[in-house]
Design a protein around this motif. Structure first.
Motif, mmCIF file in Angstrom:
data_model
loop_
_atom_site.group_PDB
_atom_site.id
_atom_site.type_symbol
_atom_site.label_atom_id
_atom_site.label_comp_id
_atom_site.label_asym_id
_atom_site.label_seq_id
_atom_site.Cartn_x
_atom_site.Cartn_y
_atom_site.Cartn_z
ATOM 1 N N UNK A 1 4.098 5.747 7.745
ATOM 2 C CA UNK A 1 4.028 7.182 7.491
ATOM 3 C C UNK A 1 4.270 7.914 8.797
ATOM 4 N N UNK A 2 5.218 8.848 8.775
ATOM 5 C CA UNK A 2 5.513 9.690 9.934
ATOM 6 C C UNK A 2 5.290 11.130 9.484
ATOM 7 N N UNK A 3 4.125 11.662 9.839
ATOM 8 C CA UNK A 3 3.708 12.967 9.350
ATOM 9 C C UNK A 3 3.816 13.989 10.486
ATOM 10 N N UNK A 4 4.713 14.972 10.307
ATOM 11 C CA UNK A 4 4.916 16.007 11.327
ATOM 12 C C UNK A 4 4.703 17.376 10.688
ATOM 13 N N UNK A 5 3.957 18.244 11.371
ATOM 14 C CA UNK A 5 3.651 19.578 10.846
ATOM 15 C C UNK A 5 3.664 20.585 12.006
ATOM 16 N N UNK A 6 3.899 21.863 11.658
ATOM 17 C CA UNK A 6 3.786 22.954 12.622
ATOM 18 C C UNK A 6 2.367 23.511 12.577
ATOM 19 N N UNK A 7 1.762 23.644 13.737
ATOM 20 C CA UNK A 7 0.397 24.165 13.846
ATOM 21 C C UNK A 7 0.424 25.453 14.675
ATOM 22 N N UNK B 1 0.832 -1.211 0.000
ATOM 23 C CA UNK B 1 0.000 0.000 0.000
ATOM 24 C C UNK B 1 0.862 1.254 0.000
ATOM 25 N N UNK B 2 0.272 2.347 -0.465
ATOM 26 C CA UNK B 2 0.972 3.640 -0.550
ATOM 27 C C UNK B 2 0.220 4.644 0.317
ATOM 28 N N UNK B 3 0.960 5.352 1.173
ATOM 29 C CA UNK B 3 0.350 6.332 2.068
ATOM 30 C C UNK B 3 0.872 7.728 1.755
ATOM 31 N N UNK B 4 -0.008 8.696 1.923
ATOM 32 C CA UNK B 4 0.372 10.104 1.749
ATOM 33 C C UNK B 4 -0.373 10.921 2.799
ATOM 34 N N UNK B 5 0.217 12.064 3.166
ATOM 35 C CA UNK B 5 -0.409 12.886 4.193
ATOM 36 C C UNK B 5 -0.150 14.369 3.990
ATOM 37 N N UNK B 6 -1.108 15.188 4.422
ATOM 38 C CA UNK B 6 -0.975 16.646 4.392
ATOM 39 C C UNK B 6 -1.541 17.202 5.703
ATOM 40 N N UNK B 7 -1.301 18.496 5.916
ATOM 41 C CA UNK B 7 -1.811 19.159 7.127
ATOM 42 C C UNK B 7 -2.487 20.462 6.732
ATOM 43 N N UNK B 8 -3.538 20.821 7.467
ATOM 44 C CA UNK B 8 -4.048 22.177 7.388
ATOM 45 C C UNK B 8 -3.752 22.849 8.734
ATOM 46 N N UNK C 1 1.691 6.349 11.473
ATOM 47 C CA UNK C 1 0.736 5.347 10.989
ATOM 48 C C UNK C 1 1.505 4.179 10.399
ATOM 49 N N UNK C 2 1.241 2.988 10.929
ATOM 50 C CA UNK C 2 1.849 1.752 10.429
ATOM 51 C C UNK C 2 0.758 0.842 9.901
ATOM 52 N N UNK C 3 1.020 0.193 8.765
ATOM 53 C CA UNK C 3 0.139 -0.853 8.247
ATOM 54 C C UNK C 3 0.881 -2.176 8.370
ATOM 55 N N UNK C 4 0.310 -3.113 9.123
ATOM 56 C CA UNK C 4 0.976 -4.380 9.433
ATOM 57 C C UNK C 4 0.231 -5.546 8.810
ATOM 58 N N UNK D 1 -2.340 3.457 14.584
ATOM 59 C CA UNK D 1 -2.297 4.919 14.631
ATOM 60 C C UNK D 1 -1.646 5.306 15.947
ATOM 61 N N UNK D 2 -0.443 5.904 15.857
ATOM 62 C CA UNK D 2 0.307 6.188 17.087
ATOM 63 C C UNK D 2 0.626 4.889 17.787
ATOM 64 N N UNK D 3 0.254 4.733 19.055
ATOM 65 C CA UNK D 3 0.563 3.491 19.769
ATOM 66 C C UNK D 3 -0.559 2.469 19.722
ATOM 67 N N UNK D 4 -1.722 2.799 19.070
ATOM 68 C CA UNK D 4 -2.893 1.934 19.179
ATOM 69 C C UNK D 4 -3.332 1.416 17.813
ATOM 70 N N UNK D 5 -3.899 0.181 17.851
ATOM 71 C CA UNK D 5 -4.514 -0.357 16.642
ATOM 72 C C UNK D 5 -5.840 0.347 16.403
ATOM 73 N N UNK D 6 -6.076 0.688 15.155
ATOM 74 C CA UNK D 6 -7.280 1.420 14.793
ATOM 75 C C UNK D 6 -8.517 0.563 15.055
ATOM 76 N N UNK D 7 -9.430 1.081 15.852
ATOM 77 C CA UNK D 7 -10.678 0.394 16.164
ATOM 78 C C UNK D 7 -11.839 1.127 15.507
ATOM 79 N N UNK D 8 -13.030 0.531 15.605
ATOM 80 C CA UNK D 8 -14.208 1.159 15.012
ATOM 81 C C UNK D 8 -14.510 2.492 15.689
ATOM 82 N N UNK D 9 -14.313 2.553 17.024
ATOM 83 C CA UNK D 9 -14.567 3.802 17.734
ATOM 84 C C UNK D 9 -13.576 4.878 17.310
#
Length: 791
Positions: A473-479, A382-389, A459-462, A410-418
């Motif tokens: 994907x390691x997405x870092x932005x200034x907000x 898979x291919x991942x891309x990211x942007x920030x607003x 974000x990791x896909x395993x 996502x971060x330290x947790x597996x993505x759940x439905x919630x």
């Protein structure tokens, strides 16, 4: 007499043979046939041979010279009333009789004595008396058709050179002949077939190569294992002459020989070429009497017909020597194929098979297991891309060969439905997207500056089976975040955040220099302080015309509670906060006066105010689609980021309001059907995917934020009866330019000003009357075509 019955007559029928005796028909049962000189055999092809002794019970014998043989063949079909009869008759002449004639066949033995005597009466008396004695002697002595020795290549048939109960005196072998299927062969015929006929002191030896064309192979399946035998029926004819009496004895043996079972291991030829993504296997060779009935796959048993109907190619191949082989082809993506990934980019495909075969006509089953395996480096990651607003991370994932069969961390947790619901998760079968705020629980703060905070989301896909990393994907932005604010009333406010390097920090334990000054508010991500510049240990320093108030946010290890919950090896947390105030400032004001000759009056001017609408390529509103880029292609529910801007004006008293926006199928802004996006300056509340307004702040491009409105809406399409009417939309807006210094009314009350809970939507396809285009404050704008992608 030998009668050959072709398989075309007998196949599928039950055969009964009757002997014709004058006007009578006698059914030849096995016991009757053995007693009266009849025998029968069938080969695997269904051909049948019937042998009748000329001395048989029901043969019309005229003076031992002319013999009339009659047989009736009764062929019964599946229906007992369905019977076909054939009468066969043959006259044979035979005059070369020896004094004694001995015939040994498969199911009977025949002995006739003094056949050469021309006196019929004497001949008859002799046969009545001595035949029974000779028969008894042969049977009691065990004199037989001889013994057989086998090697892999040769059959050796040993017949006694002298039958002791029959021949008591000195004898001489006058003639010796070999034959096949009851017919003699001359020496040239024997040599061509590799047959030999020889004698030893005690035996006559016939040698026949295994596989000679005069015989045939037959399949067998004892204990469900494949074997073959070779069958041949040689004949030996010997003429002995007794030296004392000069009587001749002709000894003829018809001897069916079958070799012992020979185990066979059919070859399995794996012809699979992995790049074609099809398993291909060839099984063989088998004799003609083997048939493939079914194949057991991992999902169950399929007949040959069912296998072909499912798209698996099963074929039978006939070879020139009469044998056969079977082939099977199965695509890698079939449901019967098992697969796993031994490496991150490699797929191993497995096809376990059991071929179910039978031997005809006995229907004896046997099985042949086959396991096929192939590997391909065919994984598309898979291919991942990211942007920030200004406030959010936006992440998109294009699926690879795993599809959506992966774990998303996502971060330290597996993505759940919630979590997916909180993070605006969307998936359409080929892509997925996430949108989460920079303050999300799974994001981490890397750095805090005076005007911003650097936040990062990982974000990791395993792979689900092996936990291999398929994509990261390691997405870092200034907000934007103002860490310290200085207020004119001498109050300072400051924000402290827990950065990644101080992951064990508890913000509630932070203090100012005066440790009694604790946060007014804190959570697990940060702390908020508000204090007067003359409290909490704040220091003051003078610089020329400025004075600086300075304090420090830190974690004190003198605090027993803090020390108990923080490791001494963690980095110290120290954040300096400062405010500068002007001490002395001199302003020069020049004033002059002269008599006024007239009252001041404003001159009336005219001009054009231009408005444009653009589609941004991402939520940062930094790059826009140009005219040559249209039509723009988007996939379903992908956000569309629009910007409406008042052009060529720097007047801060003007504000642009997006009064109403809507989408149509066609370029004509008045065409139907249509769907409201913005109604009376607000989002369409009846839309399940509501319009989102985005804030506008000053930057190098935006000089007057009130001149710009930004909003986003998810890509959609018009449908009727669940069918897409057209795969494109056009977006139109009416914009109003307002003077903020005057009394605001109507649309000029501001963007999205309406009573709470009020709905402004209307049914698709019905347009309300729009504001007249004669108003000098209103402008009409439209976008180019936006096409729905089929991805």
């Amino acid at each position: 007499m030998r009668l050959s019955l072709d398989k075309a007559l007998a196949v599928g029928n039950q055969l009964e043979v009757e002997a014709i005796n004058g006007t009578k028909h006698i059914l030849l049962t096995p016991s009757m046939a053995a007693r009266c000189g009849y025998s029968m055999e069938s080969d695997p092809w269904g051909n049948t041979r019937i042998y009748t002794s000329l001395m048989g019970c029901f043969v019309d014998n005229k003076d031992d010279a002319t013999f009339n043989v009659g047989l009736r063949l009764q062929m019964y079909g599946e229906n007992p009333s369905d019977v076909v009869s054939h009468d066969v008759s043959q006259t044979c002449s035979y005059t070369r009789w020896a004094s004694r004639e001995i015939l040994c066949d498969r199911n009977y033995m025949e002995v006739s004595h003094h056949m050469a005597d021309l006196d019929a009466e004497a001949k008859g008396q002799t046969r009545d008396g001595k035949d029974e004695k000779l028969n008894a002697k042969l049977e009691a002595s065990g004199a037989s058709q001889g013994g057989v020795l086998f090697t892999e290549e040769m059959i050796s048939w040993h017949v006694p050179r002298r039958v002791t109960p029959l021949l008591d005196g000195r004898i001489t072998v006058s003639e010796m002949h070999m034959g096949i299927n009851g017919q003699k062969l001359d020496r040239s015929q024997m040599a061509a077939r590799g047959y030999t006929l020889s004698t030893t002191d005690f035996h006559i030896v016939v040698e026949i190569p295994v596989g000679s064309p005069d015989g045939y192979y037959k399949s067998h399946a004892p204990d469900y294992q494949y074997h073959i035998t070779y069958f041949v029926e040689p004949m030996l004819e010997v003429l002995w002459r007794e030296d004392d009496t000069q009587d001749d004895t002709r000894y003829k043996v018809l001897f069916p020989i079958m070799t012992p079972l020979m185990p066979q291991s059919p070859q399995i030829q794996d012809d699979t070429v992995p790049e074609t993504r099809v398993f291909s296997v060839l099984l063989g060779t088998f004799l003609h009497d083997v048939e493939l009935r079914n194949i057991t796959f991992s999902t169950g048993v399929l007949t040959v017909e069912e296998s072909n109907a499912k798209g698996f190619t099963v074929q039978e191949h006939s070879l020139a020597n009469g044998s056969k082989s079977f082939s099977l082809q199965v695509p890698f993506d079939a449901d019967v194929v098992l697969k796993h990934n031994p490496e991150r980019l490699v797929t191993s495909y497995f096809l376990p098979l059991i071929f179910g075969l039978v031997v005809l006509p006995e229907e004896t089953p046997f099985a042949l297991p086959v396991d096929l395996q192939a590997s391909l480096q065919d994984i598309v990651l898979p291919i991942m891309a990211g942007t920030c607003d200004q406030n959010h991370f936006h992440i998109s994932v294009k699926f690879g060969s795993h599809g959506s069969n992966f774990k998303a961390i996502v971060g330290p947790r597996e993505l759940t439905a919630e979590m997916a619901e909180d993070y605006n998760f969307y998936e359409n079968g080929t892509h997925l997207s996430l949108s989460l705020p920079y303050t999300a629980k799974d994001a981490v703060f890397e750095l805090l500056t005076a005007e911003s905070v650097k936040s990062r989301i990982d974000l990791l896909l395993l792979d689900r089976a092996n936990d291999w990393v398929l994509a990261d994907l390691y997405l870092a932005c200034y907000f934007p975040l103002k860490a310290t604010e200085c207020h004119p009333n001498g109050t300072m406010t400051a924000v402290a955040v827990k950065v990644e390097s101080t992951r064990n920090l508890k913000p509630s334990q932070l203090t100012l220099k005066d440790q009694s000054c604790t946060p007014q508010f804190s959570d697990d991500r940060g702390a908020y302080f508000s204090f007067s510049v003359d409290t909490c240990g704040t220091t003051r320093t003078f610089f020329d015309n400025y004075m600086m108030y300075e304090n420090e946010i830190s974690l004190s290890y003198n605090n027993a509670k803090a020390a108990a919950n923080t490791s001494p090896v963690d980095p110290d947390y120290r954040q300096t906060i400062s405010c500068f105030y002007v001490v002395n400032d001199t302003q020069t004001v020049a004033f002059s006066a002269k008599p006024r000759t007239y009252e001041p009056a404003a001159e009336i001017g005219t001009g054009q105010l231009m408005v444009q609408m653009r589609l941004s390529q991402d939520p940062s509103y930094g790059l826009f689609y140009q005219a040559e880029d249209y039509p723009v292609v988007k996939y379903l529910q992908q956000p569309l980021y629009f910007e409406v801007e008042l052009m060529h004006s720097t007047d801060p008293h003007l504000e642009l309001i997006a009064e109403s926006c809507w989408a149509t199928l066609y370029e004509d802004r008045t065409s139907l059907p249509s769907w409201d996006i913005i109604v009376d300056g607000c989002e369409n509340r009846n839309d399940s995917y509501a319009t989102i307004f985005h804030p506008v702040v000053s930057d190098s491009r935006v000089l007057v934020p009130s001149h710009i409105k930004r909003f986003s809406v998810k890509m959609f399409t018009f449908t009727k009866d669940d069918e897409v009417l057209k795969d494109q939309i056009y977006v139109h807006c009416d914009a109003v330019i307002c003077d903020t210094s005057s009394q605001a009314d109507g649309s000029c009350r501001g963007q999205c000003v309406h009573p709470p809970g009020q709905s402004y939507s209307r049914p698709a396809g019905v347009k309300k009357e729009r504001r007249s285009t004669d108003s000098p404050r209103q402008r009409q704008i439209s976008s180019g075509a936006i096409i729905l992608s089929d991805l």
